[in-house]
Each structure stands twice: as C-alpha cells, then as structure tokens.
Write a protein that holds these residues in place. Sequence first.
Motif, PDB file in Angstrom:
ATOM      1  N   ARG A   1      -4.398  -1.417   7.440  1.00 24.81           N
ATOM      2  CA  ARG A   1      -5.020  -1.104   6.144  1.00 24.81           C
ATOM      3  C   ARG A   1      -4.184  -1.689   5.005  1.00 24.81           C
ATOM      4  O   ARG A   1      -4.733  -2.241   4.033  1.00 24.81           O
ATOM      5  CB  ARG A   1      -5.144   0.411   5.988  1.00 24.81           C
ATOM      6  CG  ARG A   1      -6.016   1.037   7.074  1.00 24.81           C
ATOM      7  CD  ARG A   1      -5.767   2.530   7.186  1.00 24.81           C
ATOM      8  NE  ARG A   1      -6.608   3.136   8.212  1.00 24.81           N
ATOM      9  CZ  ARG A   1      -6.494   4.396   8.602  1.00 24.81           C
ATOM     10  NH1 ARG A   1      -5.577   5.185   8.070  1.00 24.81           N
ATOM     11  NH2 ARG A   1      -7.289   4.876   9.529  1.00 24.81           N
TER      12      ARG A   1
ATOM     13  N   ARG B   1      -4.748  -5.419   4.924  1.00 31.48           N
ATOM     14  CA  ARG B   1      -6.015  -5.750   4.276  1.00 31.48           C
ATOM     15  C   ARG B   1      -5.848  -5.761   2.760  1.00 31.48           C
ATOM     16  O   ARG B   1      -6.334  -6.663   2.070  1.00 31.48           O
ATOM     17  CB  ARG B   1      -7.080  -4.729   4.695  1.00 31.48           C
ATOM     18  CG  ARG B   1      -8.468  -4.966   4.121  1.00 31.48           C
ATOM     19  CD  ARG B   1      -9.440  -3.919   4.654  1.00 31.48           C
ATOM     20  NE  ARG B   1      -9.048  -2.574   4.246  1.00 31.48           N
ATOM     21  CZ  ARG B   1      -9.382  -1.449   4.900  1.00 31.48           C
ATOM     22  NH1 ARG B   1     -10.103  -1.521   6.004  1.00 31.48           N
ATOM     23  NH2 ARG B   1      -8.994  -0.276   4.451  1.00 31.48           N
ATOM     24  N   SER B   2      -5.135  -4.775   2.258  1.00 30.51           N
ATOM     25  CA  SER B   2      -4.909  -4.719   0.807  1.00 30.51           C
ATOM     26  C   SER B   2      -4.078  -5.900   0.326  1.00 30.51           C
ATOM     27  O   SER B   2      -4.275  -6.394  -0.789  1.00 30.51           O
ATOM     28  CB  SER B   2      -4.203  -3.409   0.438  1.00 30.51           C
ATOM     29  OG  SER B   2      -4.940  -2.303   0.881  1.00 30.51           O
TER      30      SER B   2
ATOM     31  N   ASP C   1      -3.884  -8.965   1.998  1.00 31.50           N
ATOM     32  CA  ASP C   1      -4.626 -10.214   2.215  1.00 31.50           C
ATOM     33  C   ASP C   1      -5.718 -10.417   1.178  1.00 31.50           C
ATOM     34  O   ASP C   1      -6.078 -11.549   0.857  1.00 31.50           O
ATOM     35  CB  ASP C   1      -5.251 -10.222   3.621  1.00 31.50           C
ATOM     36  CG  ASP C   1      -4.215 -10.415   4.725  1.00 31.50           C
ATOM     37  OD1 ASP C   1      -3.068 -10.789   4.406  1.00 31.50           O
ATOM     38  OD2 ASP C   1      -4.564 -10.194   5.900  1.00 31.50           O
ATOM     39  N   THR C   2      -6.270  -9.333   0.675  1.00 29.18           N
ATOM     40  CA  THR C   2      -7.349  -9.450  -0.310  1.00 29.18           C
ATOM     41  C   THR C   2      -6.821  -9.392  -1.745  1.00 29.18           C
ATOM     42  O   THR C   2      -7.604  -9.345  -2.694  1.00 29.18           O
ATOM     43  CB  THR C   2      -8.381  -8.321  -0.123  1.00 29.18           C
ATOM     44  OG1 THR C   2      -7.716  -7.063  -0.209  1.00 29.18           O
ATOM     45  CG2 THR C   2      -9.081  -8.432   1.227  1.00 29.18           C
ATOM     46  N   GLY C   3      -5.506  -9.382  -1.875  1.00 28.05           N
ATOM     47  CA  GLY C   3      -4.921  -9.418  -3.219  1.00 28.05           C
ATOM     48  C   GLY C   3      -5.046  -8.124  -3.989  1.00 28.05           C
ATOM     49  O   GLY C   3      -4.896  -8.102  -5.211  1.00 28.05           O
ATOM     50  N   GLN C   4      -5.304  -7.046  -3.290  1.00 29.98           N
ATOM     51  CA  GLN C   4      -5.502  -5.768  -3.975  1.00 29.98           C
ATOM     52  C   GLN C   4      -4.194  -5.061  -4.311  1.00 29.98           C
ATOM     53  O   GLN C   4      -4.174  -4.137  -5.111  1.00 29.98           O
ATOM     54  CB  GLN C   4      -6.391  -4.842  -3.132  1.00 29.98           C
ATOM     55  CG  GLN C   4      -7.789  -5.390  -2.915  1.00 29.98           C
ATOM     56  CD  GLN C   4      -8.464  -5.714  -4.232  1.00 29.98           C
ATOM     57  OE1 GLN C   4      -8.505  -4.903  -5.147  1.00 29.98           O
ATOM     58  NE2 GLN C   4      -9.003  -6.944  -4.340  1.00 29.98           N
ATOM     59  N   ILE C   5      -3.122  -5.468  -3.652  1.00 26.65           N
ATOM     60  CA  ILE C   5      -1.826  -4.867  -4.010  1.00 26.65           C
ATOM     61  C   ILE C   5      -0.797  -5.996  -4.109  1.00 26.65           C
ATOM     62  O   ILE C   5      -0.514  -6.685  -3.132  1.00 26.65           O
ATOM     63  CB  ILE C   5      -1.399  -3.744  -3.030  1.00 26.65           C
ATOM     64  CG1 ILE C   5      -0.098  -3.100  -3.514  1.00 26.65           C
ATOM     65  CG2 ILE C   5      -1.276  -4.216  -1.594  1.00 26.65           C
ATOM     66  CD1 ILE C   5       0.120  -1.692  -3.019  1.00 26.65           C
ATOM     67  N   LYS C   6      -0.315  -6.206  -5.297  1.00 27.75           N
ATOM     68  CA  LYS C   6       0.574  -7.343  -5.555  1.00 27.75           C
ATOM     69  C   LYS C   6       2.024  -6.919  -5.728  1.00 27.75           C
ATOM     70  O   LYS C   6       2.918  -7.751  -5.793  1.00 27.75           O
ATOM     71  CB  LYS C   6       0.098  -8.094  -6.801  1.00 27.75           C
ATOM     72  CG  LYS C   6      -1.302  -8.711  -6.607  1.00 27.75           C
ATOM     73  CD  LYS C   6      -1.678  -9.551  -7.809  1.00 27.75           C
ATOM     74  CE  LYS C   6      -3.129 -10.041  -7.747  1.00 27.75           C
ATOM     75  NZ  LYS C   6      -3.456 -10.775  -6.524  1.00 27.75           N
TER      76      LYS C   6
ATOM     77  N   HIS D   1       2.298 -11.701   3.092  1.00 28.00           N
ATOM     78  CA  HIS D   1       0.992 -12.217   3.529  1.00 28.00           C
ATOM     79  C   HIS D   1       0.794 -13.716   3.388  1.00 28.00           C
ATOM     80  O   HIS D   1      -0.175 -14.245   3.940  1.00 28.00           O
ATOM     81  CB  HIS D   1      -0.133 -11.479   2.791  1.00 28.00           C
ATOM     82  CG  HIS D   1      -0.167 -11.713   1.324  1.00 28.00           C
ATOM     83  ND1 HIS D   1      -0.973 -12.678   0.751  1.00 28.00           N
ATOM     84  CD2 HIS D   1       0.514 -11.140   0.307  1.00 28.00           C
ATOM     85  CE1 HIS D   1      -0.788 -12.654  -0.564  1.00 28.00           C
ATOM     86  NE2 HIS D   1       0.106 -11.734  -0.854  1.00 28.00           N
TER      87      HIS D   1
END
Lengths: 117, 415
Positions: B370, B373-374, B376-381, B32
Amino acid sequence: MNHANLPAGFEALEVFTSDWVLPDAVARMGKRQASTMEDIKRFYHAMLPQGVAALEYLKQFALGALPPEGERLLKLMLALAEVAPAVEWYNNQRVTDGFSVQRIRYLRQIPDNTVQA
Amino acid sequence: MNEMGKPPVPGIGLTAKYPELGTGPVDTSIYHEPEIFAKEMEAIFKRSWYMIGRTDQIPKPGDFFTYELPGFRLAVLVCRDRDGNVNAFHNVCSHRGNVAEHRAEGHCNGLFTCRFHGWSFDLQGNLARMRDEEGFFGADKSKMGLKKIPMDIWEGFIFVAPVDEPYQTLTEFLGDQGRDTAGYPWGACTQSYQFETEIGCNWKLAVDSPSEVYHIPVLHPNSAAPTMMAAGNPHGRLLDVELKGPHRTNSHYSVLAEPKPVQKLAYFHAQAAQNVVQSDLEYEFPKGINPTRSPWWTVDLITFFPALSFTLSAHMYTAHQVWPLSANRCLYQQRVFVRPAQTAAQRFGQENTMVEFRDVVMEDLSTLERIQRSLDTGQIKQFYYHDHELALRHQHQAVTDILAQYDREQAGKSV
C-alpha cells in the motif's frame, strides 16, 4: 484390542485426531486457513484444558522416542500452537487486515518428531 | 510479573544525538525511482555480502546445499570438504553450464556429478572426471574446476559476495556492528524455520518494517503490543538507537504482561523463548547487545546495512533478509532460530514461537504494498519520521550518502 489413537487420559481428544493430526507446519497453517472459526474454536477449547497434562506427558519423552499415540498427541499440540492466534488475537483464521499467509513459502521447517542436537 | 518495579518510559531525544541527520521530512524518490534503484544495485548491492545459511547445516564432510542468489541469478554450491573446510562455488558445470549439483541439500560421497553429461567435481571443486575424456582434444582438467565465489564466515553464518572481487572483506563489511555482536551464542539456536515471500515494494520498505516500533500499539494491538507496551510505555518507545556507520541497532524493552492461555502453556510448560526481561542469563552479552545495559532490555534489532537484520532476544533470534528485485519488488526472507528441544514438550514451545512471530510479520507486511502504491503514484513525496523512527531516517541518509559518493567516483573516472 486397543483402538485408542492417543495416550490414556486423552480420550476426549480422540475425536480431533482425524482432522488435526497433520504432517507438518505447512499443513497446519493450511488447515487453520481452510477451517471455519467454529471448528477452530471447538478444537481450541477442547485442547486448552488438557494442555498442561499433555505437556507433562510429552516431557517424559525425547523427540524421536515417542510412541505413535504420543506423536499424535504432540501433533495435536502443534496444531493448537497454530490456531492459538486465530482465537486469542484475531477471532479470525486470518491475521486482521494482514499480508496473506498464502503468499509465503516455507523453505525449512523443524521436523515434528526428530531428535534435535 | 517483573519484580524490578516500574520501568522508566523512554524519552524523546534519540535523533538529537545525531544532529547530522537533521529532523525534517525526507524525500521519497529513493523508494521508487528505477534509475535510483539501478544505481543502488551498483553502489550498494554489488558491494555487499549476503548471508545464505549456517555452517551447522553442513556438519559433516560431503554435506552440501545449493542456493540461487535472488536478483543476481547466481547459483551457488556450498559444501564441507574432507579437511572440514567450508567451500563455496558457482554451481556451474565447466562443460556446458548446467548446474554441477541439482539437489537443494544433502550429502554426497565426495563427488558432485552434473546430470547433463556426467562430469564430476570433488569437494574442493576440482574436475575429477570428464566422461569419455578421450574425445576432448587434450583439454586441461586442472583448469576446469568449479569457480569459487567469494565466501567468508561470521559467527557460523555463511556469507557470499555476488562479484569476483569483493569491494571490501566480510569483516570490513560487517564493521563495528559485527565486532560488537560477535560472541552472542548464535550457534546455540540450532533449529530453524525459514520462509520467504515476494513483496511488491522497494527493498527499503521491507527493511523499515521492523525498524521502528512507533507502529506497535496500532498495527499489533493484540499480538506484540500487550508485552511491548505494558507498564507505562504507551507509545512503544525504544530504549535506544545506536548508529555504527551504515549499520544500526534498535534496543527494546518490555515487561511480561498477562500471557494469553496458549502462551502460558508454551512459556511455563514448554520452555518457549519469551521476549521479556531476563534476570538469569547463563552468559554475558557482547557490548553490542543490550548496548545500554538496561535491566529492562528484552529485544534488539541488529541491522547490517543494507538488508540483513536480526531480531534478537536472550534465547532466540530471527533473521530478516531482503533481496532487491526492482524499484518496487523485493524478496523477503525470514529465518526463525530456536534452541533444540530436549523433550517432546519443548517442540510445542518452538512451534508457538514460530507461529506467533510469523503472524506478527504478516501484520507488519500488510502495509508495504500500500505504501509502495502511494509512492509509485506520486501520492506521497515526503516521509515525516518520529524521533523513535530514527533507524529509517538513518537508512535514508546512508543510502543518499553512498549514492552521492558513487556519483563522485563515476565523475572522477570519466574525467
């Protein structure tokens, strides 16, 4: 004078020719998406028992050599191919929770009734 | 049903064959970050070759097609000349830069004529005619032909490179994977459908999508799963994953489960290609196809790094091509290749193959935006990969290694 749209023996499918004989794969995809499941299932369940007989008829012809009534029968069968997953896999016009098929663009299709080499 | 008895259930242990890849979770930043994407364009994509069609699209002298390489903004004109050679040019008129040929495909009588001022170019790219040439102050027509774009052909597929000086030849680019899969009857599937869509995801997610089958029982419960999962392979494990430099092959097996009613019509009355065990092949596979020589083999996913993959079985194949557009956008193209229909009945089999494959792809693509999105928003690293998601782990390592090598090259230049 003969007003049949389909070859002899397929009279039961005449009622579907106005809606389900379509120009190409893109039109068939659009028709599936725009139809109710009730209409799709009525078409599917009428076509299925005639499927083997239809393919036996179509086996007699090369592409490009079909008479007009045979071409219509082929196009009904191609529409059956399009709606089959809606009935057999998803019970829905759309792929379950799927990527929207409306977002895809066809760049190339196989013509319905043109000789292939 | 298959008569060979119960097939073996593949075990865990694919990743252990490649200890250099490790087993831990991987960092997701390459999926990303815009700066990494910009570097990938230089280090990977400008150094790659791109499949844009097949030679059998232009069988006769004068046949042509045009194409704009997505993401590169390069317009290409491909034609067959009177000697039978395939030529590829930048589709740019040397007068003022309009396209020399505006049509998508067709046949020309030997000249491509720009619709702006009427300059014409022959099938070898030479400038044949400047309209009202007298007014051009003696400009040298011999130096004003269409500019060639690097082009080469592998197994009937036309590849171009998006730079003037390719980083490596097409043969080098395709590497062992190209050598080991040449000889499959690629040209026998003369008929094709092609569709494309833009997806709001990093190019690697689109490549990942068919590259693991751990998802099959869950994402494809009624479509692909009944055949790929049948006979005691409840998690849809692979026969093998074979890594070849940056390229890789996933080898799948399945057995024929009870087909659905329309599948029965297609398989048994219309000769549709079935992705099931083949016992009566009329040809021998090259060594890179069904690499384990399993009698249970049905499908290989043949991937050419970075972004071209073939889902291939005995009698049909599809080509997935992903074009990177930005860190979180790509263009996904799918070509479905089938054998020519000898009868009108077989035309139904072709349509069945395309529709089923397309709908399975729609299932596959559902997850990608989906996931992005996870990311780009830093929800899955981190991504945790299953043993049979080895292809994804390998891709991550290949990209990371190439970017590190590129950094070393750049550092060396600036010293």
